[in-house]
Design a protein around this motif. Structure first.
Motif, PDB file in Angstrom:
ATOM      1  N   ALA A 106      -8.596  -4.964  -3.556  1.00  0.00           N
ATOM      2  CA  ALA A 106      -7.802  -5.100  -2.337  1.00  0.00           C
ATOM      3  C   ALA A 106      -6.971  -6.384  -2.357  1.00  0.00           C
ATOM      4  CB  ALA A 106      -8.718  -5.082  -1.118  1.00  0.00           C
ATOM      5  N   GLN A 109      -3.981  -6.010  -4.740  1.00  0.00           N
ATOM      6  CA  GLN A 109      -2.949  -5.153  -4.166  1.00  0.00           C
ATOM      7  C   GLN A 109      -2.170  -5.903  -3.087  1.00  0.00           C
ATOM      8  OE1 GLN A 109      -4.411  -1.324  -3.020  1.00  0.00           O
ATOM      9  NE2 GLN A 109      -2.613  -0.833  -1.784  1.00  0.00           N
ATOM     10  N   SER A 120       6.163  -1.674  -1.396  1.00  0.00           N
ATOM     11  CA  SER A 120       5.516  -0.597  -0.639  1.00  0.00           C
ATOM     12  C   SER A 120       6.386   0.652  -0.595  1.00  0.00           C
ATOM     13  CB  SER A 120       5.206  -1.068   0.786  1.00  0.00           C
ATOM     14  OG  SER A 120       6.395  -1.413   1.467  1.00  0.00           O
ATOM     15  N   TRP A 123       5.618   2.413  -3.947  1.00  0.00           N
ATOM     16  CA  TRP A 123       4.270   2.953  -4.092  1.00  0.00           C
ATOM     17  C   TRP A 123       3.928   4.027  -3.067  1.00  0.00           C
ATOM     18  CZ3 TRP A 123       0.892  -2.047  -4.969  1.00  0.00           C
ATOM     19  CH2 TRP A 123       1.067  -2.483  -6.287  1.00  0.00           C
ATOM     20  N   SER A 140     -10.215   1.498 -10.938  1.00  0.00           N
ATOM     21  CA  SER A 140     -10.642   1.573  -9.545  1.00  0.00           C
ATOM     22  C   SER A 140     -11.738   2.610  -9.354  1.00  0.00           C
ATOM     23  CB  SER A 140      -9.439   1.915  -8.643  1.00  0.00           C
ATOM     24  OG  SER A 140      -8.432   0.947  -8.766  1.00  0.00           O
ATOM     25  N   ILE A 158     -11.304   5.274  -2.605  1.00  0.00           N
ATOM     26  CA  ILE A 158     -10.235   4.445  -3.190  1.00  0.00           C
ATOM     27  C   ILE A 158      -8.936   4.635  -2.416  1.00  0.00           C
ATOM     28  CG2 ILE A 158      -8.820   4.075  -5.245  1.00  0.00           C
ATOM     29  CD1 ILE A 158     -11.687   2.937  -5.405  1.00  0.00           C
ATOM     30  N   ASP A 162      -6.749   1.753  -0.445  1.00  0.00           N
ATOM     31  CA  ASP A 162      -5.327   1.623  -0.767  1.00  0.00           C
ATOM     32  C   ASP A 162      -4.473   1.743   0.498  1.00  0.00           C
ATOM     33  OD1 ASP A 162      -2.989   1.910  -2.838  1.00  0.00           O
ATOM     34  OD2 ASP A 162      -2.772   3.624  -1.498  1.00  0.00           O
ATOM     35  N   THR A 163      -4.758   2.739   1.318  1.00  0.00           N
ATOM     36  CA  THR A 163      -3.976   2.966   2.537  1.00  0.00           C
ATOM     37  C   THR A 163      -4.162   1.816   3.519  1.00  0.00           C
ATOM     38  OG1 THR A 163      -4.182   5.359   2.267  1.00  0.00           O
ATOM     39  CG2 THR A 163      -3.593   4.558   4.457  1.00  0.00           C
ATOM     40  N   ASN A 166      -2.213  -1.281   2.276  1.00  0.00           N
ATOM     41  CA  ASN A 166      -0.779  -1.092   2.473  1.00  0.00           C
ATOM     42  C   ASN A 166      -0.385  -1.302   3.928  1.00  0.00           C
ATOM     43  OD1 ASN A 166      -0.159  -0.551  -0.186  1.00  0.00           O
ATOM     44  ND2 ASN A 166      -0.251   1.664   0.034  1.00  0.00           N
TER      45      ASN A 166
END
Length: 243
Positions: A106, A109, A120, A123, A140, A158, A162-163, A166
């Motif tokens: 995290a 990222q 962003s 991705w 990951s 995962i 990720d969400t 972001n």
């Protein structure tokens, strides 16, 4: 009849294919990493929309048409940029402690997204199958191996992380764009009179408690991120099978 995904390989795959050459042909003048690095520099300085084949070529000291030996479109170039950022990030070695490894994932990222505010857009919501992205995905997913989870559960956890990262960083970037170079304390001082009037009205008791009692608004950005990340990791832990 093949579906669209079968008939039209992604820009990343096409970009990868462009990198290969016949051993009898001329040696390439540039690597795809060099091209991606030049494009990333332009995006960092001027934004993603400013990236064009012509500008990238000029930065490399060549003609725009020569870049089409390596990438066949602007979309392929943008995907190459996103994959290159992952490859340039210095990811820590996996520790074997899944909590620590998810935190490191995290943090890395977030670090990349803050360093490249345009990232962003590259991705978000797109299948990313460049070599660096695929290696990152494998890394990951391996963090969650050994818990007896099905592949769907691993993928969803995962994806959740990720969400969340972001979205969190989007809020950070939006606040930075709105308030400019002012730090949190400058913002608090600028809004002090209005906030005091709202609190004194007595109509918003929870807001007033945040103003009077809460410590989080006065912490630095990294500390706030870590506190929120701890809550997310705790939620993930609660969903794992007993070991």
């Amino acid at each position: 009849m093949p579906g669209k995904s079968e008939a039209e390989p992604s820009a990343t795959r096409r970009a990868g294919a462009k990198g290969a050459r016949n051993s009898r042909g001329p040696a390439p003048a540039y690597s795809r990493d060099q091209i991606a690095d030049a494009a990333i520099e332009i995006a960092d300085e001027e934004g993603l929309d400013a990236v064009t084949m012509r500008k990238v070529a000029a930065r490399l000291g060549t003609g725009a048409m020569s870049l089409y030996r390596y990438v066949d479109s602007k979309n392929a170039l943008v995907e190459l940029m996103g994959d290159r950022v992952v490859g340039r990030e210095e990811w820590p070695e996996l520790s074997g402690d899944w909590r620590q490894d998810l935190r490191d994932l995290a943090r890395g990222q977030r670090r990349a997204l803050l360093a490249h505010p345009w990232l962003s857009r590259v991705w978000a919501g797109k299948p990313a199958m460049g070599p660096n992205m695929l290696r990152g995905f494998e890394r990951s997913m391996s963090i969650l191996d050994g818990f007896g989870l099905g592949i769907d559960d691993m993928f969803e956890i995962i994806g959740l992380l990720d969400t969340w990262v972001n979205g969190y960083v989007q809020n950070e970037l939006a606040a930075k764009a709105y308030f400019g170079d002012a730090d949190d304390e400058d913002v608090h001082r600028a809004m002090a009179d209005y906030v005091r009037a709202v609190a004194d009205s007595g109509e918003y008791p929870y807001f007033t408690r945040v103003v009077v009692e809460a410590k989080a608004p006065h912490e630095d950005a990294d500390s706030r991120f870590e506190r929120a990340l701890d809550r997310l990791i705790a939620g993930i832990e609660g969903s794992l099978p007993a070991r």
